[in-house]
Design a protein around this motif. Structure first.
Motif, short mmCIF file in Angstrom:
data_model
loop_
_atom_site.label_atom_id
_atom_site.label_comp_id
_atom_site.label_asym_id
_atom_site.label_seq_id
_atom_site.Cartn_x
_atom_site.Cartn_y
_atom_site.Cartn_z
N ARG A 44 5.85 -13.77 -30.86
CA ARG A 44 5.59 -13.54 -32.13
C ARG A 44 5.77 -14.42 -33.25
O ARG A 44 5.28 -14.62 -34.46
CB ARG A 44 6.42 -12.02 -32.59
CG ARG A 44 6.18 -11.42 -33.99
CD ARG A 44 6.80 -10.25 -33.64
NE ARG A 44 6.63 -9.23 -32.55
CZ ARG A 44 7.69 -9.06 -31.50
NH1 ARG A 44 8.79 -9.53 -31.90
NH2 ARG A 44 7.23 -8.24 -30.53
N GLU A 48 -3.37 -16.06 -33.35
CA GLU A 48 -3.43 -14.58 -32.81
C GLU A 48 -2.49 -14.59 -31.78
O GLU A 48 -2.56 -15.41 -30.70
CB GLU A 48 -4.84 -14.10 -32.64
CG GLU A 48 -5.65 -14.14 -33.68
CD GLU A 48 -6.94 -13.50 -33.50
OE1 GLU A 48 -7.31 -12.85 -32.36
OE2 GLU A 48 -7.88 -13.25 -34.35
N GLU A 49 -1.58 -13.37 -31.48
CA GLU A 49 -0.60 -13.54 -30.53
C GLU A 49 -1.41 -13.39 -29.10
O GLU A 49 -0.88 -13.89 -28.03
CB GLU A 49 -0.01 -12.07 -30.85
CG GLU A 49 1.17 -12.12 -31.57
CD GLU A 49 2.14 -11.05 -32.05
OE1 GLU A 49 2.18 -10.26 -30.78
OE2 GLU A 49 2.84 -10.81 -32.89
N ASN A 50 -2.53 -12.62 -29.09
CA ASN A 50 -3.15 -12.37 -27.70
C ASN A 50 -3.71 -13.78 -27.31
O ASN A 50 -3.71 -13.98 -26.03
CB ASN A 50 -4.33 -11.25 -27.72
CG ASN A 50 -5.43 -12.00 -28.67
OD1 ASN A 50 -5.24 -12.43 -30.02
ND2 ASN A 50 -6.85 -11.79 -28.41
N ILE A 51 -4.02 -14.70 -28.18
CA ILE A 51 -4.48 -15.95 -27.67
C ILE A 51 -3.26 -16.63 -27.07
O ILE A 51 -3.40 -17.31 -25.97
CB ILE A 51 -4.97 -16.95 -28.97
CG1 ILE A 51 -6.31 -16.45 -29.35
CG2 ILE A 51 -5.30 -18.21 -28.44
CD1 ILE A 51 -6.66 -16.87 -30.57
N TYR A 82 -0.47 -15.37 -25.76
CA TYR A 82 -0.28 -14.61 -24.42
C TYR A 82 -1.27 -14.97 -23.27
O TYR A 82 -0.89 -14.90 -22.24
CB TYR A 82 -0.35 -13.03 -24.68
CG TYR A 82 0.80 -12.59 -25.12
CD1 TYR A 82 1.76 -12.40 -24.60
CD2 TYR A 82 0.54 -11.92 -26.44
CE1 TYR A 82 3.15 -11.87 -25.00
CE2 TYR A 82 1.88 -11.25 -27.11
CZ TYR A 82 3.06 -11.28 -26.35
OH TYR A 82 4.26 -10.42 -26.90
N ASN A 83 -2.58 -15.30 -23.54
CA ASN A 83 -3.37 -15.37 -22.51
C ASN A 83 -3.06 -16.89 -21.83
O ASN A 83 -3.11 -17.04 -20.84
CB ASN A 83 -4.85 -15.42 -23.15
CG ASN A 83 -5.36 -14.06 -23.26
OD1 ASN A 83 -4.72 -13.22 -22.80
ND2 ASN A 83 -6.46 -13.96 -24.30
N GLU A 84 -2.99 -17.69 -22.79
CA GLU A 84 -2.45 -19.16 -22.56
C GLU A 84 -1.00 -19.04 -21.69
O GLU A 84 -1.05 -20.01 -20.50
CB GLU A 84 -2.32 -19.79 -23.69
CG GLU A 84 -2.08 -21.47 -23.51
CD GLU A 84 -2.91 -22.35 -22.53
OE1 GLU A 84 -2.71 -23.31 -22.11
OE2 GLU A 84 -4.02 -21.58 -22.82
N SER A 141 8.22 -12.49 -25.59
CA SER A 141 7.42 -12.04 -26.58
C SER A 141 8.06 -11.98 -27.78
O SER A 141 7.15 -12.07 -28.86
CB SER A 141 7.45 -10.49 -26.28
OG SER A 141 8.73 -10.05 -26.48
N ALA A 146 3.32 -17.18 -33.37
CA ALA A 146 2.10 -16.52 -33.98
C ALA A 146 2.24 -16.63 -35.60
O ALA A 146 1.24 -17.04 -36.25
CB ALA A 146 1.94 -15.27 -33.42
#
Length: 650
Positions: free
Chosen positions: A410, A419-422, A424-426, A406, A413
């Motif tokens: 950050r 974006e962080e969520n992109i 995390y998804n990858e 994490s 990003a």
């Protein structure tokens, strides 16, 4: 194999104060000795040696154990190697168990090969220092590379003459067998006869972590363009290149103390850094970094700094090594040297202070390193930039620790404006594909007085190494410290029997079919149960000298921290008095409190199961878990009644 009687002789003879004093300056303080810990840097000594208990303990870094544990940790030896080390120190003859014919042959071959490599080092050193060819060719080369005689002797550097069979001929004349000259790779056998593998080369002995010479590297001194500049011994029974790091024997102590390992590429890189005082340096010996090499480093420290040459092409080719280090859970930093420099040349042209300052000022995490290295190629091209982000995300996905991932997400990003969520998804996609989710280690929980429930795929296991931690540590501490003390007397069929503290604890746990959660403590519990009735059994001595290093280390840690482990009894409503004097009052409360904690765990599990099956509408399972909860509540009621008692009831 060393037989148990010999192991006991070694433990009886080895004085922990004498052994530790070989490596640590100790000062007497009361009945113990104190010094600065050899396993981490400290200015105020927090390292304690207790001759009476036969243990050491550092209250700074937490390391502790018996005399064998100390040698294993300090010298990075196996259990058997540490025993042999102590046996030699105290002149104890090792008596071996009978080996199979296959084991005897394997052991004999390894020992014979190591004898050959030791002779080879002596031969090469003699050639370097005592012959005209060695001095004019080998020594002049090493001197030009900035090495002094002290460094040359420390690393055992030598020279093999240009003649076809100088070493082989000498070894055969000394009585060494051709079979082992060939198996070590020092000699090559062909239809034309025997000849040296390493001719006209400066020789670099390669040692394992215990200091044994297992192979050689040779740097050619002639202008033969058909021959490799550097040549290594071939794989053998004693040498596996992927498991070996050059310089590890000389670096291990400094790596532990500095809590960091510097990783370079070649022999001279290591030697030059050591000469400048940066002794926590090892090399992969020109090979691609392997998982085995990384795990060897991890035994000593979780922190690695990789130092690359200024050659950009070489750096790119080595990026895979960073991913391997990350995947093994190590903290990796990277230093890139100026263009045209390698660690050897850079160390040669700088003072020790300048070298260390440069490393500290230029080391960076792998994200910054990768980004700066690859971003120049990407430029403003969005597709290339996307490839770079994917590359970095792939590296992050390899990190086993979620919190560390994490932090890097950050940072990435922010640097790449994504974006962080992109990210995390990858990462989730990559980790799912490779099935690299860390498996949680479950510990067996034996449910007291309750029939085992049918297992379902959704079944949740509440066992955890931290559950009941204080209670379990206290119980084991009482077994070790007071286990053989009489607690009370009981009369059965007219015969009076003395019940010891250890017997009482074991009885109470067996009564409800309880094994401790923590695997190490559970092993002590089970072995105690098997041995406590044996004549002459002394719990503390038995477990401190246990043949399993993990068990002896646990015992040493427990016995060296009496305050932390006994603080639980101080909060009880107990009469004043020493811990030992009030055991008859104390133990029942501690055991019943422990059992109550286990009941609470079972209650949570039953509640969750009922809720789970209510959602699925499984009436049969609901009824089963309601019955289980009723049984648990009956146990809870019995324990609540017992918790109001005072003293041991016979």
């Amino acid at each position: 194999m060393i037989d148990q009687a010999t192991i006991q002789k070694i433990f009886d003879a080895a004085d922990i104060y004498e052994v530790v004093s070989d490596f640590v300056s100790l000062k007497k303080r009361g009945i113990n000795y104190v010094g600065c810990c050899p396993f981490h840097n400290e200015k105020t000594g927090s390292f304690t040696v207790s001759p009476a208990k036969g243990i050491y303990k550092c209250f700074g870094c937490g390391k502790g154990g018996n005399v064998v544990n100390f040698i294993m940790e300090h010298e990075q030896m196996s259990y058997v190697e540490a025993l042999r080390y102590l046996a030699a120190r105290y002149n104890i003859l090792i008596e071996e168990k009978e080996l199979s014919e296959e084991e005897k042959k394997e052991k004999s071959e390894r020992e014979s090969m190591l004898i050959v490599t030791n002779y080879a080092e002596d031969f090469f050193v003699s050639q370097l220092f005592d012959t005209d060819e060695g001095k004019s060719v080998g020594m002049s080369y090493l001197t030009r590379r900035g090495l002094d005689e002290e460094t040359i002797k420390k690393f055992g550097l030598g020279y093999n003459p240009e003649n076809w069979d100088s070493f082989t001929k000498s070894a055969l004349e000394k009585g060494y067998k051709k079979e082992f000259l060939v198996k070590t790779g020092l000699t090559i056998e062909s239809e034309k006869g025997l000849f040296d593998r390493f001719r006209a080369r400066v020789m670099f002995p390669i040692r394992d972590i215990a200091g044994k010479i297992i192979a050689f590297g040779g740097r050619i001194m002639t202008n033969d363009k058909k021959s490799a500049k550097y040549l290594n011994s071939p794989e053998s029974e004693i040498y596996h290149k992927s498991r070996t790091l050059y310089g590890i024997y000389f670096a291990k102590k400094s790596i532990i103390q500095q809590n960091r390992c510097y990783l370079v590429e070649g022999y001279l890189d290591v030697i030059s850094f050591h000469r400048k005082g940066i002794e926590n340096t090892v090399a992969s010996s020109g090979t691609s970094l392997t998982i085995e090499q990384i795990r060897l480093i991890r035994r000593l420290t979780p922190n690695v700094t990789i130092i690359y040459d200024g050659d950009a092409a070489g750096i790119k080719a080595s990026l895979r090594g960073i991913d391997l280090v990350l995947e093994e859970g190590l903290n990796v930093r990277v230093v890139s040297l100026p263009d045209g420099e390698d660690p050897d040349s850079f160390a040669l042209s700088h003072t020790p202070e300048e070298l260390l300052t440069y490393i500290q000022e230029h080391e960076t995490d792998f994200i910054n390193f990768k980004t700066k290295l690859l971003l120049g190629q990407a430029g403003d091209d969005p597709i290339e930039k996307a490839k770079l982000i994917t590359d970095i995300v792939h590296s992050i996905s390899l990190i086993p620790d979620a919190i560390t991932r994490s932090v890097y997400v950050r940072e990435t990003a922010n640097m790449m404006k994504v974006e962080e969520n992109i990210l995390y998804n990858e990462i989730a996609r990559l980790r799912t594909e490779k099935n690299t989710e860390t498996a949680h280690k479950n510990y067996k929980t034996v449910q007291p007085q309750i029939k085992s429930a049918p297992q379902t795929p959704a079944s949740q296991n509440y066992s955890n190494e931290n559950l009941c931690e204080i209670e379990e540590m206290v119980l084991i501490r009482y077994l070790l410290l007071f286990g053989d003390l009489e607690l009370y007397e009981e009369t059965h069929e007219g015969i009076t029997h003395s019940v010891s503290v250890g017997e009482y604890i074991i009885r109470e746990l067996c009564e409800d079919d309880l094994e401790l959660f923590n695997p190490g403590l559970c092993k002590i519990q089970n072995e105690y149960q098997n041995h406590y009735k044996t004549a002459g059994f002394i719990p503390a001595k038995f477990f401190i000298g246990h043949t399993d290093p993990s068990v002896s280390s646990i015992a040493a840690n427990i016995l060296s921290e009496p305050y932390e482990l006994s603080k639980m009894w101080k909060i009880q409503d107990s009469a004043s008095g020493s811990e030992e004097n009030i055991l008859s009052e104390l133990l029942p409360k501690i055991l019943d409190n422990y059992k109550m904690r286990r009941v609470e765990i079972l209650t949570h599990e039953a509640d969750d199961k009922i809720l789970e099956h209510q959602k699925s509408g499984n009436t049969e399972e609901i009824l089963f878990w309601i019955k289980q909860k009723n049984a648990i509540n009956a146990i809870r009621l019995r324990l609540n009644e017992k918790l109001h008692r005072t003293g041991v009831t016979k």
